[in-house]
Scaffold this motif. Structure first.
Motif, PDB file in Angstrom:
ATOM      1  N   ALA A 102      22.617 -30.167 -10.346  1.00  0.00           N
ATOM      2  CA  ALA A 102      22.677 -29.913 -11.820  1.00  0.00           C
ATOM      3  C   ALA A 102      21.387 -29.275 -12.135  1.00  0.00           C
ATOM      4  N   GLY A 103      21.550 -28.107 -13.212  1.00  0.00           N
ATOM      5  CA  GLY A 103      20.538 -27.204 -13.560  1.00  0.00           C
ATOM      6  C   GLY A 103      20.887 -26.635 -14.646  1.00  0.00           C
ATOM      7  N   VAL A 125      15.155 -31.091 -16.728  1.00  0.00           N
ATOM      8  CA  VAL A 125      16.489 -31.080 -16.124  1.00  0.00           C
ATOM      9  C   VAL A 125      16.300 -30.570 -14.596  1.00  0.00           C
ATOM     10  N   ASN A 126      15.436 -29.434 -14.452  1.00  0.00           N
ATOM     11  CA  ASN A 126      15.691 -28.710 -13.243  1.00  0.00           C
ATOM     12  C   ASN A 126      14.586 -29.329 -12.130  1.00  0.00           C
ATOM     13  N   TYR A 171      12.929 -20.530 -15.212  1.00  0.00           N
ATOM     14  CA  TYR A 171      13.950 -21.298 -14.116  1.00  0.00           C
ATOM     15  C   TYR A 171      13.677 -20.815 -12.812  1.00  0.00           C
ATOM     16  N   ALA A 172      13.326 -19.690 -12.452  1.00  0.00           N
ATOM     17  CA  ALA A 172      12.908 -19.325 -11.350  1.00  0.00           C
ATOM     18  C   ALA A 172      11.674 -20.135 -10.561  1.00  0.00           C
ATOM     19  N   ALA A 173      10.644 -20.482 -11.868  1.00  0.00           N
ATOM     20  CA  ALA A 173       9.766 -21.425 -11.524  1.00  0.00           C
ATOM     21  C   ALA A 173      10.044 -22.763 -10.906  1.00  0.00           C
ATOM     22  N   ILE A 178      11.749 -26.922  -6.575  1.00  0.00           N
ATOM     23  CA  ILE A 178      12.944 -27.446  -5.670  1.00  0.00           C
ATOM     24  C   ILE A 178      12.639 -27.153  -4.073  1.00  0.00           C
ATOM     25  N   ASP A 179      11.956 -25.846  -4.012  1.00  0.00           N
ATOM     26  CA  ASP A 179      11.842 -25.693  -2.439  1.00  0.00           C
ATOM     27  C   ASP A 179      10.718 -26.311  -1.959  1.00  0.00           C
TER      28      ASP A 179
END
Length: 262
Positions: A102-103, A125-126, A171-173, A178-179
């Motif tokens: 989910a994102g 969310v992300n 979003y990239a951040a 997540i990484d």
């Protein structure tokens, strides 16, 4: 109020492979749910708004002889996430797999134009959502707590490495977080029967681009991709299912870039 879609199937006996797939009603999540079911998983998908799309995924899985449960849940809500895992456990048993898919993203713009409300939504969310789902998985899966062990696959993005300047730095951040989650959590639970890996999709044909205000973004950027095309959700799903499988039994804390060489 959270609810399970009507007529959700349950397994007649406890299945050995049970997957929670967040954001499973569309795009990469839906493709992953269908492939997981085809490979013998009992599938529990979460979705936030799209009841009809979630039910269609479940109907497709059931028509092929699989079992699927769809639960409305906002992954940024702790109560919703706990409810999601509880409902999955009640229907099928303790999950053995989590796909943290989910994102969200929002309209393309440079950081200088982003509101704090937008940043809070993206991170809730992300990042928080992914952490909450991973937390609930590792409260249930490890051998030391009576689980069967299992695997988590986090859906990151090549944006975590490329930064998405001028479009989606937020979003990239969030995918960079997540990484880091993937690396750190993999080391926490590696000795307890749980593997944690990630896929980093590149430019994939899904409706997430419409959410960013450019439905045809794949066509615009494809010439900058070495393979000269966007990817399909099913291609990402194949990588996810490999990481969940016994074929990846010695793989944890690792990443597969599904990005056409970008």
């Amino acid at each position: 109020m959270n609810h399970v879609l009507p007529h959700a199937s349950s397994a007649s006996d406890s299945p050995s492979k049970i997957a929670v797939i967040t954001g499973g009603s569309r795009g990469i999540g839906a493709a992953t749910a269908k492939l997981a079911a085809a490979q013998g998983y009992a599938v529990c998908i979460s979705y936030r708004r799209h009841d009809a799309a979630a039910e269609q995924v479940c109907q497709t899985i059931r028509a092929a002889g699989g079992v699927c449960l769809a639960v409305r849940a906002d992954v940024s809500s702790e109560a919703d996430v706990i409810d999601l895992f509880d409902r999955c456990t009640e229907a099928f048993g303790t999950p053995t797999a989590l796909v943290n898919n989910a994102g969200i993203l929002e309209t393309q713009m440079p950081l200088a134009q982003m509101s704090v409300e937008r940043l809070q939504r993206i991170l809730a969310v992300n990042v928080i959502g992914a952490f909450l789902c991973a937390r609930e998985a590792v409260r249930r899966m490890p051998l030391s707590v009576g689980g069967k062990g299992g695997a988590i696959v986090n859906v990151s993005s090549r944006a975590s490495c490329l930064g998405s300047p001028g479009e989606y730095v937020d979003y990239a951040a969030s995918k960079g977080a997540i990484d880091t989650l993937t690396i750190g959590l993999s080391r926490e639970v590696a000795a307890d029967g749980v593997r944690v890996n990630a896929v980093r999709p590149g430019v994939i044909h899904t409706d997430i681009h419409a959410a960013g205000g450019e439905p045809d973004r794949v066509e615009r950027v494809k010439t900058g991709i070495p393979m000269q095309r966007g990817g399909a959700a099913e291609e990402v799903a194949q990588a996810i299912l490999w990481l969940l499988s016994d074929a990846a039994s010695y793989t944890t804390g690792s990443f597969i870039d599904v990005a056409g060489g970008r």
